[in-house]
Design a protein around this motif. Sequence first.
Motif, PDB file in Angstrom:
ATOM      1  N   VAL A  92       0.847  -1.192   0.000  1.00 26.02           N
ATOM      2  CA  VAL A  92       0.000   0.000   0.000  1.00 26.02           C
ATOM      3  C   VAL A  92       0.882   1.241   0.000  1.00 26.02           C
ATOM      4  N   ASN A  93       1.885   1.255   0.858  1.00 27.75           N
ATOM      5  CA  ASN A  93       2.778   2.418   0.935  1.00 27.75           C
ATOM      6  C   ASN A  93       3.511   2.646  -0.383  1.00 27.75           C
ATOM      7  N   ARG A  94       3.958   1.550  -1.022  1.00 29.02           N
ATOM      8  CA  ARG A  94       4.625   1.691  -2.324  1.00 29.02           C
ATOM      9  C   ARG A  94       3.673   2.241  -3.368  1.00 29.02           C
ATOM     10  N   HIS A  95       2.441   1.742  -3.363  1.00 32.26           N
ATOM     11  CA  HIS A  95       1.456   2.208  -4.340  1.00 32.26           C
ATOM     12  C   HIS A  95       1.185   3.707  -4.160  1.00 32.26           C
ATOM     13  N   ILE A  96       0.952   4.128  -2.933  1.00 31.33           N
ATOM     14  CA  ILE A  96       0.693   5.550  -2.669  1.00 31.33           C
ATOM     15  C   ILE A  96       1.924   6.375  -3.030  1.00 31.33           C
ATOM     16  N   GLY A  97       3.108   5.851  -2.732  1.00 31.89           N
ATOM     17  CA  GLY A  97       4.344   6.542  -3.117  1.00 31.89           C
ATOM     18  C   GLY A  97       4.484   6.667  -4.624  1.00 31.89           C
ATOM     19  N   ASP A  98       4.118   5.606  -5.341  1.00 28.51           N
ATOM     20  CA  ASP A  98       4.143   5.663  -6.810  1.00 28.51           C
ATOM     21  C   ASP A  98       3.192   6.739  -7.325  1.00 28.51           C
ATOM     22  N   GLN A 121      12.692  12.781   3.120  1.00 30.85           N
ATOM     23  CA  GLN A 121      11.472  12.135   3.612  1.00 30.85           C
ATOM     24  C   GLN A 121      10.491  11.910   2.466  1.00 30.85           C
ATOM     25  N   VAL A 122      10.413  12.868   1.546  1.00 34.92           N
ATOM     26  CA  VAL A 122       9.538  12.690   0.377  1.00 34.92           C
ATOM     27  C   VAL A 122      10.019  11.494  -0.443  1.00 34.92           C
ATOM     28  N   GLU A 123      11.340  11.339  -0.588  1.00 33.01           N
ATOM     29  CA  GLU A 123      11.884  10.164  -1.277  1.00 33.01           C
ATOM     30  C   GLU A 123      11.443   8.882  -0.572  1.00 33.01           C
ATOM     31  N   ASN A 124      11.459   8.901   0.764  1.00 35.52           N
ATOM     32  CA  ASN A 124      11.018   7.726   1.528  1.00 35.52           C
ATOM     33  C   ASN A 124       9.537   7.445   1.313  1.00 35.52           C
ATOM     34  N   TYR A 125       8.729   8.502   1.188  1.00 35.08           N
ATOM     35  CA  TYR A 125       7.307   8.309   0.886  1.00 35.08           C
ATOM     36  C   TYR A 125       7.158   7.660  -0.490  1.00 35.08           C
ATOM     37  N   GLU A 126       7.884   8.196  -1.469  1.00 32.32           N
ATOM     38  CA  GLU A 126       7.749   7.712  -2.838  1.00 32.32           C
ATOM     39  C   GLU A 126       8.214   6.267  -2.989  1.00 32.32           C
ATOM     40  N   SER A 127       9.205   5.867  -2.215  1.00 38.28           N
ATOM     41  CA  SER A 127       9.703   4.491  -2.305  1.00 38.28           C
ATOM     42  C   SER A 127       8.852   3.521  -1.500  1.00 38.28           C
ATOM     43  N   LYS A 147       9.041   3.361   1.709  1.00 36.26           N
ATOM     44  CA  LYS A 147       9.776   3.067   2.949  1.00 36.26           C
ATOM     45  C   LYS A 147       9.036   3.625   4.162  1.00 36.26           C
ATOM     46  N   ASN A 148       8.466   4.832   3.992  1.00 38.56           N
ATOM     47  CA  ASN A 148       7.648   5.444   5.035  1.00 38.56           C
ATOM     48  C   ASN A 148       6.264   5.707   4.471  1.00 38.56           C
ATOM     49  N   ARG A 149       5.267   5.720   5.370  1.00 33.85           N
ATOM     50  CA  ARG A 149       3.907   5.945   4.893  1.00 33.85           C
ATOM     51  C   ARG A 149       3.503   7.405   5.076  1.00 33.85           C
ATOM     52  N   LEU A 150       2.712   7.868   4.129  1.00 31.54           N
ATOM     53  CA  LEU A 150       2.129   9.210   4.222  1.00 31.54           C
ATOM     54  C   LEU A 150       0.974   9.168   5.209  1.00 31.54           C
TER      55      LEU A 150
END
Length: 157
Positions: free
Chosen positions: A8-14, A40-46, A48-51
Amino acid sequence: MKPDRDGVNRHIGDRLRLLRGKHRLTLKYVGELLGVSHQQVENYESGKNRLTADALFILSRRLKVDPRFFFEGLVKPSPESGFADGAASDYGSEPASSPESSRLDGAFAQIRSRQLRILTVQIVETVAAVDAGAAGQKISVSPARKRQEASELPKPR
């Protein structure tokens, strides 16, 4: 069954990366919108971290997209109920949008001419129809839509 939260986090980051590319925004700018670093934005996009919900809300308001944009393509709705079926409710079972679709969307967003946009859509629909025909499927475009688009194209010289 526990949902694949990383998926889910990867999809939202994509989806965030797609949106950022479409609007030609830098990591730094998006970070400033959210009050976080560009890393941190890079981590969201990958993924790694959730928005957080408030970050998704801020992004959707500032970038003028429906909050559902971030979840599009995550699960398939069931035709009967409109809710995800059992197989699709496992978030990891649905692939995130492909890099090709992100590239196509980004390139399409750069086309300024309405006529060229119509031609581009017709080309992609034709390729999809040929591919679907090879797979035994049928894809069609309504005759009314074909007539409307044809009327907007330049006449041959």
